[in-house]
Enzyme design. Structure first.
Site, mmCIF file in Angstrom:
data_model
loop_
_atom_site.group_PDB
_atom_site.id
_atom_site.type_symbol
_atom_site.label_atom_id
_atom_site.label_comp_id
_atom_site.label_asym_id
_atom_site.label_seq_id
_atom_site.Cartn_x
_atom_site.Cartn_y
_atom_site.Cartn_z
ATOM 1 N N GLY A 1 -113.227 -41.765 -16.020
ATOM 2 C CA GLY A 1 -111.730 -41.737 -16.066
ATOM 3 C C GLY A 1 -111.075 -41.977 -17.250
ATOM 4 N N GLY B 1 -96.581 -42.874 -14.422
ATOM 5 C CA GLY B 1 -96.269 -43.205 -15.931
ATOM 6 C C GLY B 1 -97.189 -44.216 -16.725
ATOM 7 N N TRP C 1 -123.913 -37.988 -11.478
ATOM 8 C CA TRP C 1 -125.237 -39.101 -11.725
ATOM 9 C C TRP C 1 -124.565 -40.296 -11.444
ATOM 10 C CZ3 TRP C 1 -129.997 -38.576 -15.063
ATOM 11 C CH2 TRP C 1 -130.101 -37.002 -15.315
ATOM 12 N N HIS D 1 -99.979 -51.908 -3.334
ATOM 13 C CA HIS D 1 -98.788 -51.075 -3.588
ATOM 14 C C HIS D 1 -97.902 -51.089 -2.487
ATOM 15 C CE1 HIS D 1 -96.194 -47.934 -5.300
ATOM 16 N NE2 HIS D 1 -96.894 -47.926 -6.344
ATOM 17 N N LEU E 1 -100.982 -42.353 -2.126
ATOM 18 C CA LEU E 1 -99.765 -43.199 -2.703
ATOM 19 C C LEU E 1 -98.531 -42.332 -2.625
ATOM 20 C CD1 LEU E 1 -99.101 -45.648 -4.400
ATOM 21 C CD2 LEU E 1 -99.529 -44.168 -6.462
ATOM 22 N N GLU F 1 -94.727 -45.037 -7.599
ATOM 23 C CA GLU F 1 -93.534 -45.736 -7.680
ATOM 24 C C GLU F 1 -92.305 -45.134 -8.598
ATOM 25 O OE1 GLU F 1 -94.300 -49.746 -9.199
ATOM 26 O OE2 GLU F 1 -92.769 -49.894 -10.288
ATOM 27 N N ARG G 1 -94.524 -55.504 -7.831
ATOM 28 C CA ARG G 1 -95.130 -55.030 -6.678
ATOM 29 C C ARG G 1 -95.405 -55.928 -5.552
ATOM 30 N NH1 ARG G 1 -99.034 -50.344 -9.477
ATOM 31 N NH2 ARG G 1 -97.149 -49.045 -9.692
ATOM 32 N N HIS H 1 -104.501 -51.242 -3.763
ATOM 33 C CA HIS H 1 -104.046 -50.326 -4.981
ATOM 34 C C HIS H 1 -104.585 -50.642 -6.298
ATOM 35 C CE1 HIS H 1 -101.845 -47.152 -7.142
ATOM 36 N NE2 HIS H 1 -101.220 -48.186 -8.112
ATOM 37 N N LEU I 1 -98.202 -54.871 -13.394
ATOM 38 C CA LEU I 1 -96.856 -54.173 -13.489
ATOM 39 C C LEU I 1 -97.235 -52.710 -13.580
ATOM 40 C CD1 LEU I 1 -94.269 -55.910 -15.915
ATOM 41 C CD2 LEU I 1 -94.566 -56.036 -13.539
HETATM 42 C C1 LIG Z 1 -102.801 -42.918 -6.455
HETATM 43 C C2 LIG Z 1 -102.916 -43.888 -7.780
HETATM 44 C C3 LIG Z 1 -101.874 -43.862 -8.602
HETATM 45 C C4 LIG Z 1 -101.895 -44.877 -9.571
HETATM 46 N N1 LIG Z 1 -100.555 -44.524 -10.608
HETATM 47 C C5 LIG Z 1 -100.558 -45.404 -11.699
HETATM 48 C C6 LIG Z 1 -99.385 -45.072 -12.610
HETATM 49 O O1 LIG Z 1 -98.531 -44.038 -12.516
HETATM 50 N N2 LIG Z 1 -99.476 -45.748 -14.001
HETATM 51 C C7 LIG Z 1 -100.741 -46.557 -14.300
HETATM 52 O O2 LIG Z 1 -100.600 -47.054 -15.242
HETATM 53 N N3 LIG Z 1 -101.595 -46.754 -13.304
HETATM 54 C C8 LIG Z 1 -101.570 -46.138 -12.083
HETATM 55 N N4 LIG Z 1 -102.695 -46.235 -11.250
HETATM 56 C C9 LIG Z 1 -103.790 -47.067 -11.555
HETATM 57 C C10 LIG Z 1 -104.685 -46.268 -12.588
HETATM 58 O O3 LIG Z 1 -104.756 -44.888 -12.443
HETATM 59 C C11 LIG Z 1 -106.317 -46.707 -12.539
HETATM 60 O O4 LIG Z 1 -106.078 -48.138 -12.821
HETATM 61 C C12 LIG Z 1 -106.964 -46.089 -13.692
HETATM 62 O O5 LIG Z 1 -106.909 -44.749 -13.579
HETATM 63 C C13 LIG Z 1 -108.572 -46.434 -13.579
HETATM 64 O O6 LIG Z 1 -109.052 -45.748 -14.742
HETATM 65 P P1 LIG Z 1 -110.532 -45.976 -14.766
HETATM 66 O O7 LIG Z 1 -110.955 -45.325 -16.208
HETATM 67 O O8 LIG Z 1 -110.887 -47.386 -15.044
HETATM 68 O O9 LIG Z 1 -111.449 -45.431 -13.664
HETATM 69 P P2 LIG Z 1 -111.309 -44.414 -12.887
HETATM 70 O O10 LIG Z 1 -110.513 -43.157 -13.268
HETATM 71 O O11 LIG Z 1 -111.125 -44.862 -11.180
HETATM 72 O O12 LIG Z 1 -113.002 -43.657 -13.074
HETATM 73 C C14 LIG Z 1 -114.075 -44.300 -12.556
HETATM 74 C C15 LIG Z 1 -115.201 -43.638 -12.906
HETATM 75 O O13 LIG Z 1 -116.261 -44.529 -12.776
HETATM 76 C C16 LIG Z 1 -117.460 -43.285 -12.207
HETATM 77 N N5 LIG Z 1 -118.214 -44.271 -11.631
HETATM 78 C C17 LIG Z 1 -118.078 -45.294 -10.827
HETATM 79 N N6 LIG Z 1 -119.300 -45.660 -10.370
HETATM 80 C C18 LIG Z 1 -120.281 -44.911 -10.714
HETATM 81 C C19 LIG Z 1 -121.553 -44.866 -10.483
HETATM 82 N N7 LIG Z 1 -122.234 -46.090 -9.914
HETATM 83 N N8 LIG Z 1 -122.343 -44.391 -11.539
HETATM 84 C C20 LIG Z 1 -121.805 -43.278 -12.170
HETATM 85 N N9 LIG Z 1 -120.501 -43.387 -12.348
HETATM 86 C C21 LIG Z 1 -119.572 -44.176 -11.751
HETATM 87 C C22 LIG Z 1 -116.549 -42.572 -11.349
HETATM 88 O O14 LIG Z 1 -117.377 -41.283 -11.124
HETATM 89 C C23 LIG Z 1 -115.314 -42.465 -12.371
HETATM 90 O O15 LIG Z 1 -115.783 -41.188 -13.287
HETATM 91 C C24 LIG Z 1 -102.774 -45.497 -10.361
HETATM 92 C C25 LIG Z 1 -103.923 -45.490 -9.291
HETATM 93 C C26 LIG Z 1 -103.836 -44.735 -8.224
HETATM 94 C C27 LIG Z 1 -105.230 -44.798 -7.179
#
Ligand SMILES: Cc1cc2nc3c(=O)[nH]c(=O)nc-3n(C[C@H](O)[C@H](O)[C@H](O)COP(=O)(O)OP(=O)(O)OC[C@H]3O[C@@H](n4cnc5c(N)ncnc54)[C@H](O)[C@@H]3O)c2cc1C
Length: 571
Positions: free
Chosen positions: A15, A53, A159, A236, A246, A249, A280, A349, A385
């Site tokens: 991510g 955002g 993987w 949320h 979702l 916001e 929230r 959320h 936030l």
């Molecule tokens: C619908 C929605 C809207 C949002 N809107 C906002 C917003 O407007 N602004 C904001 O700041 N935040 C927002 N958030 C929150 C924010 O998007 C997330 O907190 C953030 O994207 C998380 O990113 P990350 O890189 O931590 O993980 P993620 O993007 O969740 O990615 C997790 C990764 O881990 C991998 N993974 C997990 N377990 C394993 C495993 N066992 N083996 C291999 N790979 C694995 C997955 O494949 C993935 O690639 C939103 C969240 C959602 C759900």
């Protein structure tokens, strides 16, 4: 014999946090090899779904400042955030916005060409940088494209990591199943970064993709790393009924109203100044209070709701700035928000808690960092936030990528390798679960787990309900057995992966509930009907949950306060 892949840095998760970390590590260590694993294709990580955002104090000349962003974040956190961490976080944030800009991010613009910002809940300045309401998709495309420019980053799409290998407190690698072949492999590396995202799918009504199942937390917990502040799950306010998808916001940021069945903008009773743009936790409680006191609408399967009304914004604003919201409302609820209000209720959320790390994202294991939603550096405390999470992912991606590269560059000799751990992981995964597994239908267990969490550990909680929830989770753990895999095929066996996921979910759910039972106060997103007041004398501290055979053992560490003394939160 398990195949061994040797590399310098392994990042699990692709991510925002994982990709940002990969770019930083690859840029700083051109001689380092970096492997990025993801259980889904990288571009299907949940981050692509974020819409609204990304926060940063960009324009001091217009009145925003690090100080103000830090204070908003700390007040929003109900004073549980570590204040030195927040100060570091807000200072690194603007650079991340500009870095994305330089890598090609199409931020929406002000008329004078500078990056535009929109209002978001709990922020006292309009500081959410955005790309219409598809910010996450654009941010992920920008990061992914940038990763592809580096020859030393290798992606392993689909993987599934199953365990972290740790010997004498030092990181040695990960084990992972290649989903395509069903084979277990070892990634042997000098440094590792967990970037596996949040635990939203512990709940039935959630905004999260089906992949947000908490393995990163479970894997860390199993090797003795504590999980911090897991009682704090964000709900949320505007999950679309009945799917939970979702409604960002951004809808309220652009001026949307919340109304009860009498058409009242009920937020005037709960947050007269900030109204719909209060944080929230406050908006979610207000909505549930309206619903519980009979001023909501009756929904399907007990999903009673209130209305999110955008009709006064006009078609032009909706079509230009809220295109995705319009599409989602039309496709998933058959409603055109230009003419009709949208049915919404609070949905799970965000996981404020996570893997315990220090201010820079380092876990207690040498050579292992955690970034993004999986970690708890405690930027968000008891309540995050809006738009502070994506920037947290970018900031901690940067910090952990940098440190992992520095560490791996200095470490010439990877040292010994714990072959024994690989052998026992192979036994656990294949002998105990895949071939020899027993237990009830995992999909029914998962459904019951999610319903239990949604019922007993939701917006409002109390000791009795949480205890019932805990008993239920422990009963489900017994019925789950080792996990039963019905499908015995090797290639692309999602049944097998789902069982491994559920194993971790049961473990993490128990931590959420045990931590929530112990915290006899209300703070941020953790609201106890039987302890409705915040209690700074006894509870201005972080929960650390350690794994033991009898269940989680809790310890506490103090909150770090620099200059903002806790006061009552009013909006
Ligand atoms: C619908 C929605 C809207 C949002 N809107 C906002 C917003 O407007 N602004 C904001 O700041 N935040 C927002 N958030 C929150 C924010 O998007 C997330 O907190 C953030 O994207 C998380 O990113 P990350 O890189 O931590 O993980 P993620 O993007 O969740 O990615 C997790 C990764 O881990 C991998 N993974 C997990 N377990 C394993 C495993 N066992 N083996 C291999 N790979 C694995 C997955 O494949 C993935 O690639 C939103 C969240 C959602 C759900």
């Amino acid at each position: 014999m398990v195949d061994k892949i040797s590399t310098d840095i392994v990042i699990v998760g692709s991510g925002l946090a994982g990709l940002r970390a990969a770019i930083e590590a690859a840029g700083r260590g051109p001689n380092l090899q970096i492997a990025v694993l993801s259980k889904v294709h990288a571009m299907r990580s949940h981050s692509v779904a974020y819409a609204g955002g990304t926060a940063a104090a960009l324009y001091p000349e217009e009145g925003d400042s690090f100080e103000l962003h830090a204070f908003d974040t700390i007040k929003g956190s109900d004073y549980l955030a570590d204040q030195d961490t927040v100060e570091l976080f807000v200072k690194l944030a603007p650079r991340e916005i500009l870095r994305l800009e330089h890598w090609g991010m199409p931020w929406s613009r002000k008329p004078d060409g500078r990056i535009d910002q929109r209002p978001f809940g709990g922020h006292s300045f309009d500081r959410a940088c955005y790309a219409a309401d598809k910010t996450g998709l654009h941010a992920m495309q920008t990061l992914y494209n940038t990763c592809l420019k580096y020859d030393n980053i290798t992606f392993y799409h689909e993987w599934f990591a199953t365990s972290i290998l740790v010997e004498d407190g030092e990181f040695k690698g990960f084990t992972a199943i290649e989903i395509k072949s069903g084979e277990l492999h070892v990634f042997k590396a000098k440094a590792g970064i967990l970037a596996t995202g949040g635990a939203g799918r512990l709940y039935s009504f959630t905004t999260y993709g089906h992949s947000a199942t908490a393995e990163g937390m479970a894997m860390a917990y199993r090797v003795g790393i504590p999980l911090k502040d897991m009682e704090f799950i964000q709900f949320h306010p505007t999950g679309l009924v009945p799917s939970g998808i979702l409604i960002s916001e951004a809808a309220r940021g652009e001026g949307g109203y919340l109304r009860n069945k009498h058409g009242e903008r009920f937020m005037s009773r709960y947050a007269p100044e900030k109204m719909e743009l209060a944080p929230r936790d406050i908006v979610s409680r207000a909505m549930m209070k309206e619903i519980m006191e009979g001023r909501g609408f009756e929904g399907p399967d007990g999903l009673d709701y209130v209305h999110l009304d955008l009709t006064h914004l006009g078609e032009k604003v909706i079509d230009e700035k809220l295109t995705e919201i319009k599409m989602i409302a039309m496709k998933f609820a058959g409603i055109n928000p230009v003419n009709e209000p949208i049915p919404v209720r609070p949905a799970a959320h965000y996981t404020m808690g996570g893997v315990h790390v220090d201010i820079y994202g380092q876990t207690p294991v040498r050579g292992l960092w955690a970034a993004g939603e999986v970690n708890c550096s405690s930027v968000h405390g008891a309540n995050r936030l809006g738009c502070n999470s994506s920037i947290d992912c970018l900031v901690y991606g940067f910090l952990t990528g940098k440190q992992a590269a520095e560490y791996a560059s200095k470490k010439n000799n990877p040292g010994s390798f714990p072959t024994q751990l690989v052998v026992s992981e192979e036994k656990r995964v294949f002998d105990q679960i895949f071939h020899g597994g027993y237990g009830e239908d995992p999909y029914l267990i998962k459904r019951e787990l999610q319903n239990t969490m949604s019922e007993k550990a939701y917006v409002f909680r109390d000791g009795k309900g949480l205890e019932e929830g805990l008993r239920k989770i422990r009963e489900l753990r017994k019925r789950f057995g080792t996990g039963k895999v019905n499908d015995k095929s090797k290639e692309y066996n999602q049944n097998f992966i789902n069982v491994l996921e559920l194993d971790g979910m049961l473990e993490v759910a128990e931590v959420v509930v045990v931590s929530a039972i112990a915290r006899t106060e209300s703070r941020g997103a953790h609201y106890r009907l039987d302890y409705p007041k915040r209690d700074d004398v006894n509870w201005l501290k972080h929960t650390l949950a350690y794994r033991t055979p009898e269940g989680p053992r809790l310890e506490y560490i103090p909150v770090r306060i620099t200059k903002w003394m806790p006061t009552e939160r009013k909006y």
